[in-house]
Design an enzyme around this catalytic site. Structure first.
Site, short mmCIF file in Angstrom:
data_model
loop_
_atom_site.label_atom_id
_atom_site.label_comp_id
_atom_site.label_asym_id
_atom_site.label_seq_id
_atom_site.Cartn_x
_atom_site.Cartn_y
_atom_site.Cartn_z
CB CYS A 1 3.89 1.08 5.11
SG CYS A 1 2.39 0.13 5.37
CB CYS B 1 -0.98 -0.01 1.16
SG CYS B 1 -0.30 -0.51 2.75
FE FE Z 1 1.71 -0.05 3.23
#
Ligand code: FE
Length: 210
Positions: A118, A116
């Site tokens: 992070c 995603c």
């Molecule tokens: Fe992530």
């Protein structure tokens, strides 16, 4: 922060579409009473003034001039954060488990979140647009040397490239190499040379005179 990287061949209106979608979502959340009109501005202002790449730059500059501090930073990033005069909450806001990896003449590190987005918010702030895009996330793993080339980073074939996949558990960032010709610079001046891109591994740090 939101600039698009032309090497990734996005549609010209991609950013405008994202912006319109974010505005629509914000309006809906305000309308439903989930947030107020000020919420988004307050969050953005927090990342402008408290949690941003200026924190990472301070840590890296100190590590460049203090070998003991560098050792601590590499071994325990959060403990190193405690040693400097940084904003409260450095260990919160998605920064509970930050780890930094060192670039050397033989190894170049790059961070990504393949799942995603992070990112070590306390040291680097909010991630740039392209970091969250599937195009970057997929390509930097498959063809890191090509992607680095598109960012203008040409590495010799003898340099190993390591990709670090950030997650909810560990958020990686990069301790760049100190450029030559900066021996006379103060710690503050060194910090000014650092960019978020360099601390993500998609840029090298350059001495100002270059
Ligand atoms: Fe992530």
């Amino acid at each position: 922060m939101t600039s698009l990287y032309p090497g990734f061949r996005y549609d010209a209106d991609k950013e405008a579409i994202s912006e319109a979608r974010a505005k629509a979502l914000e309006s809906l959340l305000i309308e439903k009473g989930v947030i107020t009109g000020k919420t988004v501005d307050q969050v953005l202002s927090y990342f402008d003034t408290e949690m941003g790449p200026f924190n990472g730059a301070k840590l890296v500059a100190r590590a460049w001039v203090d070998p003991e501090f560098k050792k601590l930073l590499l071994e325990d990033c959060n403990a190193a954060c405690e040693m400097l005069d940084l904003p409260n909450g450095m260990s919160g806001a998605e920064g509970e488990h930050m780890r930094i990896v060192e670039n050397t003449a033989d190894v170049h590190n790059v961070v990504v979140c393949t799942l995603c987005s992070c990112y070590p918010w306390p040291t680097l702030g909010l991630p740039p647009y392209w970091f969250k895009d599937p195009t970057f996330r997929a390509r930097v793993v498959r063809e890191p040397r090509v992607v680095l080339g598109e960012f203008g980073v040409q590495l010799s074939d003898s340099v190993n490239i390591r990709i670090w996949d950030s997650s909810a558990q560990i958020r990686w960032w990069v301790l760049p190499m100190r450029p030559e010709g900066t021996e006379s610079l103060s710690e503050e001046e060194l910090a000014k040379l650092l960019t978020p891109e360099a601390m993500m591994g998609v840029a090298l740090v350059k001495a100002k005179s270059e």
